[in-house]
Scaffold this motif. Structure first.
Motif: not given
Length: 322
Positions: A22-24, A26-35
């Motif tokens: 998901t994102a919060t 802004g669309l490009r502020n994603r809630r993933t965890v980049k290594p």
């Protein structure tokens, strides 16, 4: 934004930060965890620990969550941060900064409950103690060329009665260490080139800067706007004190910290903070939704959604009569 972090039921001092599709903000502020951010958080933690080790007055007043354990499989949806909080907090009252002006079930401000318990009911004594510690720590980091992304969600206040009746102990507890800005040249001057190089192994090379500007921007938007001024503006809106009175108090504590920085640490750090924060006509303001949703990066020019700024009037000038 914290719903991707879970506590371990059998070990409450261990949290797991997990990716969400998901994102919060802004669309490009994603809630993933980049290594890469896992490594950057570990490096930033070690860098902050190195400063605390050199500045011993913070050894008992600033706590860092341990974020040196993490797992990933080379994908931002297959990664986990294992966050361990310091031991010995079982009898302390820990309150995220973002929760100070929340309401308890009977409608009382959380900050008032804490003031009643630890400061004899004096909310402004609590505020003074907090601002003094906050600005002392972050202006010291700035003297080393460091500004942390330790906003009001990543900073908690730790209260306990170990100082005896009427003498509470207040500490800061900081988590989520990735995303700082580090002026590599200033850091090398302060702690030595070889040691500085060992502490700057960031995956995201945007973290390292060759000047004070990006570091001052993070200091202003995070430490000043979110961790300090947000409290002043909201307390004024609640009718607790006139805004000008609160801003004078904020400016006084920040000025004291800047003056102390200038007296203790070599270099131009204090002068930069005076020029870019205390006396500037305008201050940087985060524009995350603009950079993350409304504009393409080509239009906004944003190299980093989380570090894209516009400017606004410097409300701190009201604290000196302007």
């Amino acid at each position: 934004m914290s719903m991707r972090t879970v506590a371990v039921a059998d070990d409450p001092l261990t949290h797991l930060k997990l990716p969400l599709t998901t994102a919060t903000l802004g669309l490009r502020n994603r809630r993933t965890v980049k290594p890469g951010t896992l490594l950057d958080g570990e490096v930033a933690q070690r860098l902050t620990e190195a400063v605390i080790a050199r500045e011993r007055r913070f050894a008992d007043t600033v706590l860092l969550a341990d974020e040196t354990t993490h797992l990933h499989a080379g994908h931002e949806l297959l990664a986990t941060l294992v966050r361990r909080y310091p031991p010995g907090l079982e009898n302390a009252q820990i309150v995220p900064l973002a929760g100070l002006l929340a309401r308890t079930p009977d409608g009382t401000l959380v900050a008032d409950v804490l003031a009643e318990r630890y400061y004899g009911g004096d909310l402004f004594a609590l505020l003074d103690a907090y601002l003094t510690l906050l600005f002392d720590f972050h202006t010291t980091l700035f003297a080393y060329g460091i500004a942390l992304e330790s906003h009001q969600q990543n900073t908690s206040l730790v209260f306990d009665d170990t100082g005896g009746p009427g003498a509470p102990r207040l500490r800061l507890l900081i988590k989520d260490h990735d995303g700082p800005r580090v002026h590599a040249i200033r850091l090398a001057v302060m702690i030595g080139g070889a040691d500085a190089a060992d502490l700057c192994g960031f995956d995201d090379r945007r973290i390292l800067t060759g000047g004070d500007g990006p570091v001052a921007d993070v200091f202003t938007t995070i430490t000043v706007h979110l961790c300090a001024a947000a409290l002043a503006f909201e307390l004024a809106a609640l009718g607790r004190a006139p805004l000008d009175v609160l801003l004078r108090r904020l400016r006084a504590r920040l000025t004291e910290a800047v003056e102390r920085t200038g007296a203790v640490y070599p270099g131009a750090a204090a002068a930069v903070l005076r020029a870019r924060v205390l006396d500037a006509d305008r201050l940087p303001v985060k524009a995350m939704v603009t950079a993350g949703t409304l504009f393409t990066k080509a239009r906004s020019g944003a190299a980093d959604v989380n570090k894209h700024y516009v400017t606004g009037p410097n409300y701190l000038l009201r604290g000196r009569g302007r």
